[in-house]
Design a protein around this motif. Structure first.
Motif, mmCIF file in Angstrom:
data_model
loop_
_atom_site.group_PDB
_atom_site.id
_atom_site.type_symbol
_atom_site.label_atom_id
_atom_site.label_comp_id
_atom_site.label_asym_id
_atom_site.label_seq_id
_atom_site.Cartn_x
_atom_site.Cartn_y
_atom_site.Cartn_z
ATOM 1 N N LEU A 66 6.941 -2.976 -11.825
ATOM 2 C CA LEU A 66 6.731 -3.240 -13.289
ATOM 3 C C LEU A 66 5.708 -2.809 -14.144
ATOM 4 C CD1 LEU A 66 10.364 -4.135 -14.990
ATOM 5 C CD2 LEU A 66 9.155 -1.349 -14.721
ATOM 6 N N ASP A 67 5.071 -4.226 -13.483
ATOM 7 C CA ASP A 67 3.300 -5.078 -13.748
ATOM 8 C C ASP A 67 2.976 -3.534 -13.990
ATOM 9 O OD1 ASP A 67 4.686 -7.195 -15.128
ATOM 10 O OD2 ASP A 67 3.989 -8.496 -14.108
ATOM 11 N N PHE A 69 2.882 -0.637 -12.640
ATOM 12 C CA PHE A 69 3.374 0.763 -13.561
ATOM 13 C C PHE A 69 2.393 0.129 -15.136
ATOM 14 C CE2 PHE A 69 6.600 2.448 -10.313
ATOM 15 C CZ PHE A 69 6.025 3.470 -10.239
ATOM 16 N N ALA A 70 2.607 -0.569 -16.134
ATOM 17 C CA ALA A 70 1.964 -1.248 -17.374
ATOM 18 C C ALA A 70 0.498 -1.087 -17.324
ATOM 19 C CB ALA A 70 2.650 -2.494 -17.643
ATOM 20 N N GLU A 71 -0.101 -1.779 -16.148
ATOM 21 C CA GLU A 71 -1.484 -1.667 -15.890
ATOM 22 C C GLU A 71 -2.083 -0.772 -15.577
ATOM 23 O OE1 GLU A 71 -2.544 -4.362 -12.451
ATOM 24 O OE2 GLU A 71 -0.897 -5.205 -13.202
ATOM 25 N N ALA A 73 -0.705 2.232 -16.056
ATOM 26 C CA ALA A 73 -0.976 3.324 -17.703
ATOM 27 C C ALA A 73 -2.293 3.036 -18.636
ATOM 28 C CB ALA A 73 0.740 3.071 -18.204
ATOM 29 N N GLU A 74 -2.358 1.419 -18.341
ATOM 30 C CA GLU A 74 -3.480 1.410 -19.376
ATOM 31 C C GLU A 74 -4.728 1.777 -18.547
ATOM 32 O OE1 GLU A 74 -6.064 0.157 -21.908
ATOM 33 O OE2 GLU A 74 -3.315 0.166 -22.377
ATOM 34 N N GLN A 128 7.993 0.958 -19.118
ATOM 35 C CA GLN A 128 6.512 1.176 -17.500
ATOM 36 C C GLN A 128 6.507 1.595 -17.131
ATOM 37 O OE1 GLN A 128 8.416 -1.406 -17.967
ATOM 38 N NE2 GLN A 128 8.746 -3.598 -18.112
ATOM 39 N N LEU A 129 7.825 2.120 -16.725
ATOM 40 C CA LEU A 129 7.443 3.430 -15.226
ATOM 41 C C LEU A 129 7.292 4.859 -16.964
ATOM 42 C CD1 LEU A 129 9.040 1.547 -14.258
ATOM 43 C CD2 LEU A 129 10.199 3.933 -12.510
ATOM 44 N N ALA A 131 5.134 5.285 -19.585
ATOM 45 C CA ALA A 131 4.524 4.864 -20.030
ATOM 46 C C ALA A 131 3.102 5.410 -18.966
ATOM 47 C CB ALA A 131 4.014 3.603 -20.218
ATOM 48 N N GLY A 132 3.305 5.168 -17.568
ATOM 49 C CA GLY A 132 2.330 5.073 -16.261
ATOM 50 C C GLY A 132 2.588 6.687 -16.512
#
Length: 195
Positions: A66-67, A69-71, A73-74, A128-129, A131-132
């Motif tokens: 999850l972390d 995917f968030a990274e 995405a950013e 998070q997924l 967002a990616g």
């Protein structure tokens, strides 16, 4: 209420410590080195403390995913905003995706190759997924040109994942990464070079 707030902050900090330590160990030594026993030694908490936060190693790996995917995405968002043309945006995010996978192999494995309980394209897909995928789709929307952008994004994602997987396994010719990405981008842009 202040005591409950402090306890929640401490609980959250312990959870973050477990995730960070597991990630560091996985990146340094591989996922086989990440065990609850090893983690409890590294963070100096008993194994029962770990189990208060996570049901086991798969749950910890999911948190790391999850972390990741968030990274990712950013990274895709920032990269897309740096580009001038849609073709350049697609090229840059493709490079950024491959670089993320190369620089974070254990996280990438947690995201895409380890068994997981995380569900993709479902009603309960974690944000998070989503967002990616959404960030990747924002770039694809720039070049979709009437094609179903959702499906086109899935195909781009699959192509990038394939490049990562085949490169890691030594199944692609070394030194041709840039050529492969240029060809991929040309396929998605229809050969157009927007100025």
């Amino acid at each position: 209420m202040a005591i409950e707030d402090r306890r929640e902050r401490e609980r959250s900090a312990r959870r973050r410590l477990i995730i960070t330590t597991a990630r560091r160990l996985a990146e340094a030594e591989g996922w086989d080195a990440v065990t609850t026993r090893r983690l409890s030694t590294e963070i100096e908490y008993s194994q029962p403390v770990l189990y208060k936060h996570f049901t086991g190693m798969d749950d910890i790996a999911d948190a790391i995913a999850l972390d990741g995917f968030a990274e990712l995405a950013e990274i895709i968002r920032a990269t897309r905003f740096e580009a001038g043309t849609p073709s350049e945006a697609l090229t840059r995010i493709a490079h950024a995706y491959l670089n993320f996978a190369r620089d974070n192999p254990a996280v990438y494995d947690a995201m895409f190759t380890r068994a997981t309980t995380l569900r993709f394209a479902a009603d309960d897909t974690p944000p998070q997924l989503i967002a990616g995928f959404a960030e990747l789709r924002q770039t694809v929307d720039l070049v979709a040109d009437g094609t179903d952008a959702e499906t086109l994004t899935e195909v781009l994602w699959a192509a990038l994942h394939g490049l990562v997987t085949l490169s890691r396994a030594g199944r692609l010719r070394p030194g041709h990464e840039s050529d492969r990405l240029q060809l991929l981008v040309r396929q998605f842009t229809g050969g157009r070079d927007e100025s």
